[in-house]
Write an enzyme that holds these catalytic residues in place. Structure first.
Site, PDB file in Angstrom:
ATOM      1  N   GLY A  60       5.789   6.040 -10.772  1.00 53.91           N
ATOM      2  CA  GLY A  60       6.653   6.607 -11.798  1.00 53.91           C
ATOM      3  C   GLY A  60       6.864   5.652 -12.952  1.00 53.91           C
ATOM      4  O   GLY A  60       6.873   6.024 -14.101  1.00 53.91           O
ATOM      5  N   PHE A  61       7.103   4.360 -12.617  1.00 54.91           N
ATOM      6  CA  PHE A  61       7.292   3.318 -13.630  1.00 54.91           C
ATOM      7  C   PHE A  61       8.377   3.680 -14.636  1.00 54.91           C
ATOM      8  O   PHE A  61       8.304   3.313 -15.803  1.00 54.91           O
ATOM      9  CB  PHE A  61       5.971   3.022 -14.342  1.00 54.91           C
ATOM     10  N   ILE A 107       8.669   5.175  -3.922  1.00 55.40           N
ATOM     11  CA  ILE A 107       7.724   5.536  -4.981  1.00 55.40           C
ATOM     12  C   ILE A 107       6.437   4.723  -4.891  1.00 55.40           C
ATOM     13  O   ILE A 107       5.699   4.583  -5.871  1.00 55.40           O
ATOM     14  CB  ILE A 107       8.364   5.375  -6.372  1.00 55.40           C
ATOM     15  N   THR A 122       6.589   1.558  -3.253  1.00 57.56           N
ATOM     16  CA  THR A 122       6.994   0.154  -3.166  1.00 57.56           C
ATOM     17  C   THR A 122       7.121  -0.347  -1.735  1.00 57.56           C
ATOM     18  O   THR A 122       7.299  -1.543  -1.524  1.00 57.56           O
ATOM     19  CB  THR A 122       8.342  -0.035  -3.868  1.00 57.56           C
ATOM     20  N   GLY A 134      16.713  -0.422  -6.233  1.00 57.51           N
ATOM     21  CA  GLY A 134      16.642   0.423  -5.048  1.00 57.51           C
ATOM     22  C   GLY A 134      16.963  -0.298  -3.755  1.00 57.51           C
ATOM     23  O   GLY A 134      17.924   0.046  -3.048  1.00 57.51           O
ATOM     24  N   ILE A 184      13.434 -12.917  -0.200  1.00 55.62           N
ATOM     25  CA  ILE A 184      12.320 -11.975  -0.167  1.00 55.62           C
ATOM     26  C   ILE A 184      12.338 -11.261   1.184  1.00 55.62           C
ATOM     27  O   ILE A 184      12.240 -11.893   2.246  1.00 55.62           O
ATOM     28  CB  ILE A 184      10.987 -12.703  -0.389  1.00 55.62           C
ATOM     29  N   ASN A 206      10.294  -8.723   2.381  1.00 56.14           N
ATOM     30  CA  ASN A 206       8.993  -8.458   3.007  1.00 56.14           C
ATOM     31  C   ASN A 206       7.943  -9.155   2.166  1.00 56.14           C
ATOM     32  O   ASN A 206       7.702  -8.774   1.015  1.00 56.14           O
ATOM     33  CB  ASN A 206       8.719  -6.957   3.087  1.00 56.14           C
ATOM     34  N   GLU A 209      10.139  -5.159 -11.329  1.00 57.46           N
ATOM     35  CA  GLU A 209       9.859  -5.166 -12.759  1.00 57.46           C
ATOM     36  C   GLU A 209       9.646  -6.541 -13.362  1.00 57.46           C
ATOM     37  O   GLU A 209       8.992  -6.665 -14.402  1.00 57.46           O
ATOM     38  CB  GLU A 209      11.001  -4.443 -13.494  1.00 57.46           C
TER      39      GLU A 209
END
Length: 707
Positions: free
Chosen positions: A230-231, A457, A459, A500, A582, A584, A658
């Site tokens: 989607g970005f 989406i 990710t 998210g 982090i 994953n 992003e």
């Protein structure tokens, strides 16, 4: 604790995507389903005076043609781009003026081609310039940011600075172009509406449809099982879902609307062009005395959307005097909207390019310039940073990249006709988080079910949320199942703004932690339906923070520039990030690399042209709008520094989706300057643009014979 968080767990839905069992919005083959194809306006401004549907209705299989005269009436939406087929007004070229519904996709497409529309065309204006007479300063840029921020006397400090750069940059319109175009399948049954849609947030879609069709939200179900990217362009509902629901209501049948790719630039948003002026003043030691970033962009006449490209300059560097300004012109163009790292991607390209120019003016290493201007607190708000490890990213990146062996002189490295150069740029992205609800259930068979209306989406959200839940429960990862992507699940915000996982993970962590406590207190076997615990982070996740919360990173690029063809090739890209914990390692690296690849496209291949005569984007599909592919970068690496931040969420995580794009274009542009000695200030750096710049250079370093 099981140690699930941080592990490089494989994506849970990976096999489904490989074997084809993962269902996307167009793949719900409901009984009696029809297909629909839209008809775009061919004028840039005006009114529809007539729609001849006779030839279209004669096409075998065509069921109906919806126009502003017979389409279902909608309540006026908050987003004017969704008021499709409601009036004869045409606000820009590509606006949908009809929808053909047919038994098959082929019949719908043929019917759409047969529709004849007449217009009363009006004069239009689609050309953006800094001096456009319609340019104004809005009250706000996107995200609620003030359009203007000032501290001290920026102009006076600039004029009295020992070293100054006053430069302009241009970033063209850019398009999201997700792999899966915007698609929706809608069905009405007994007064209820069910929608399968390609969206970054089903809750937002349901709320908008409820308003448009005058329905209570509980009579609408929206699912997004799998979403092919989607970005940002799927962050809010788009015309496809409205058209599908309208057509399904009109025909009484399920209807799928899959927008053709070449229609996307006009109707699902784009990154607006941004014209930048940067003025940086510094003292003899390279410390900023003045920073001015002024941005001019466009919006449509029906919806104000102001790319917040000057906002990053309020965060990055210590400057006692500063001014950041956004200006916008309302033109007869499609409405711009969200695109990956809105504001930060174009804004940091300009700022980090200007910082490189200032480093050249000072004769100072560009990394050292950034280090010398590291702020103690966030310059704009004065709040302390929850964590800021930009210098560590720069230092670690320098070590990994071999920056210390770099000859700072431009145009000194060559291999035959190829010039070689390296560049660096910093990156930042804000930490955003919203309230969510999640439900965790312990089942008698020893497994656990976590339910939340998150949207994956692409990710790896399913996987990472399962890891968060497993850690909070203290159980192996394979015992935790996840359900996401439906308004029938506990509510959660959309997948956007790199928020998210931080938002959903907070609720999942709380629900699972509470369930672990309840299980510890429970005696005897579990009831047949299991034990449920629900968590809601409203009032906590969205509480005002005393800290400025941002992720940071450093990007490094090595390029070759062909002096015969003007072609720029990227040999190496390196990104080093400080993004909290982090969760994953595998999916995080994928996100960083994906963002960097998108930044490479922004630098070298991606650019759209607004045809002023037609009010249309000339690069409307992937044949003319060139996204980067594997062959466009030989080596790409993503690393991160260990960062502990207790002011974020229970996981200590920041968004990572992003920041990868933010500094990449500037690093590549700075590397091209280092290779050639020529400064290019307009993206993308296509061969024609680069070769022209080389030929026009008054004393090109690239013309010297190799020693």
């Amino acid at each position: 604790m099981t140690g699930s968080v941080g592990a490089p767990a494989e994506r849970r839905e990976g096999l489904e995507k490989v074997d084809g069992s993962a269902r996307y919005a167009a793949e719900f083959h409901l009984p009696g389903r029809a297909q629909a194809w839209p008809v775009p306006a061919s004028v840039a401004r005006g009114r529809v005076t007539g729609v001849d549907t006779g030839a279209a209705l004669a096409v075998p299989g065509v069921l109906c043609v919806l126009t502003h005269e017979n389409a279902p009436r909608l309540t006026e939406p908050d987003d004017p781009t969704l008021a499709v087929l409601q009036s004869p007004r045409v606000p820009h070229r590509g606006w949908f003026v009809a929808l053909v519904v047919a038994e098959t996709l082929e019949a719908a497409r043929a019917g759409a081609a047969a529709v004849r529309v007449t217009y009363d065309a009006e004069e239009h204006d689609a050309a953006l310039t800094v001096s456009h007479p319609g340019v104004y300063v809005p009250e706000e840029a996107n995200g609620g940011h003030p359009a203007v921020r000032e501290q001290g006397d920026a102009d006076g400090a600039f004029d009295s600075s020992a070293h100054r750069v006053d430069v302009a940059y241009r970033v063209p319109p850019l398009h999201n172009h997700p792999m899966e175009p915007h698609t929706s399948t809608a069905r009405w049954e007994d007064g209820r509406l069910t929608v399968h849609t390609s969206s970054q947030g089903t809750g937002a879609v349901r709320a908008v449809l409820a308003g448009l069709f005058g329905l209570p939200e509980e009579r609408i179900a929206v699912t997004a099982e799998h979403v092919g990217g989607g970005f940002g362009s799927k962050g809010t509902p788009r015309p496809d879902v409205v058209l599908a629901a309208m057509a399904a209501r009109h025909t009484g049948r399920p209807v799928t609307v899959a927008l053709p790719r070449r229609y996307l630039p006009a109707v699902v948003g784009h990154r607006a062009p941004t014209l930048h002026r940067l003025r940086l003043g510094a003292d003899a030691d390279g410390r900023l005395t003045s920073l001015v970033h002024e941005v001019t962009t466009h919006t449509s006449r029906i919806k104000e959307f102001v790319e917040q490209a000057a906002v990053p300059a309020r965060v990055m560097y210590a400057a006692p005097h500063s001014r950041t300004v956004h200006r916008v012109a309302a033109l007869d163009v499609p409405s711009p909207s969200w695109m990956r790292a809105p504001g930060e991607a174009p804004g940091m390209y300009a700022l980090e390019s200007a910082m490189d120019e200032l480093a050249s003016e000072l004769g100072l290493d560009p990394i050292e310039l950034r280090v010398r201007n590291e702020p103690d607190v966030e310059p704009d708000s004065g709040r302390p940073f929850s964590s800021r490890h930009l210098i560590e990213c720069l230092r670690e990146g320098s070590r990994r990249f071999g920056w210390d062996g770099r000859d700072p002189r431009p145009g000194t490295r060559r291999d035959g006709p190829l010039l070689l150069g390296t560049g660096v740029a910093a990156a930042t992205y804000p930490v955003m988080v919203g309230p969510s609800t999640a439900e965790a259930r312990a089942l008698p068979d020893g497994t656990f079910l976590v339910r939340i209306n998150a949207t994956d989406i692409g990710t790896g959200a399913r996987t990472v949320l399962a890891q968060v839940g497993a850690d909070a429960l203290g159980v192996p990862l394979e015992r935790v199942r996840i359900e996401v992507g439906s308004t029938e699940l506990p509510s959660a915000p959309l997948a956007g703004g790199s928020s998210g996982t931080a938002s959903w993970g907070w609720a999942v962590h709380d629900a699972c932690a509470r369930l672990a406590v309840r299980l510890a207190e429970h005696a005897g076997p579990l009831p047949g339906q299991g034990l449920d615990v629900r968590a809601d982070t409203e009032g906590v996740a969205d509480a005002e923070s005393d800290f400025a919360r941002h992720a940071f990173g450093a990007h490094f690029a090595e390029v070759t520039v062909d002096t015969v063809t003007g072609e720029v090739r990227v040999g190496r890209l390196l990104g080093v990030y400080a993004a909290g914990r982090i969760l994953n390692a595998r999916t995080a690296r994928s996100q960083f690399v994906g963002g960097m690849t998108m930044g490479l496209g922004m630098a070298l291949t991606e650019g759209s042209t607004m045809d002023a005569a037609f009010g249309d984007f000339t690069e409307s599909d992937l044949a003319s709008y060139h996204v980067p592919v594997h062959a466009d970068v030989a080596e790409i690496e993503a690393h991160w520094v260990d960062e502990e931040d207790s002011h974020l969420n229970p996981m200590g995580s920041k968004g990572i989706g992003e920041i990868g794009i933010v500094g990449t274009a500037a690093a590549i542009g700075n590397a091209v300057h280092h290779a050639t000695g020529v400064r290019f200030r307009e993206l993308p750096l296509t061969p024609d643009r680069v070769l022209t710049g080389l030929l026009d250079s008054p004393s090109p370093a690239w013309g010297r014979s190799p020693e």
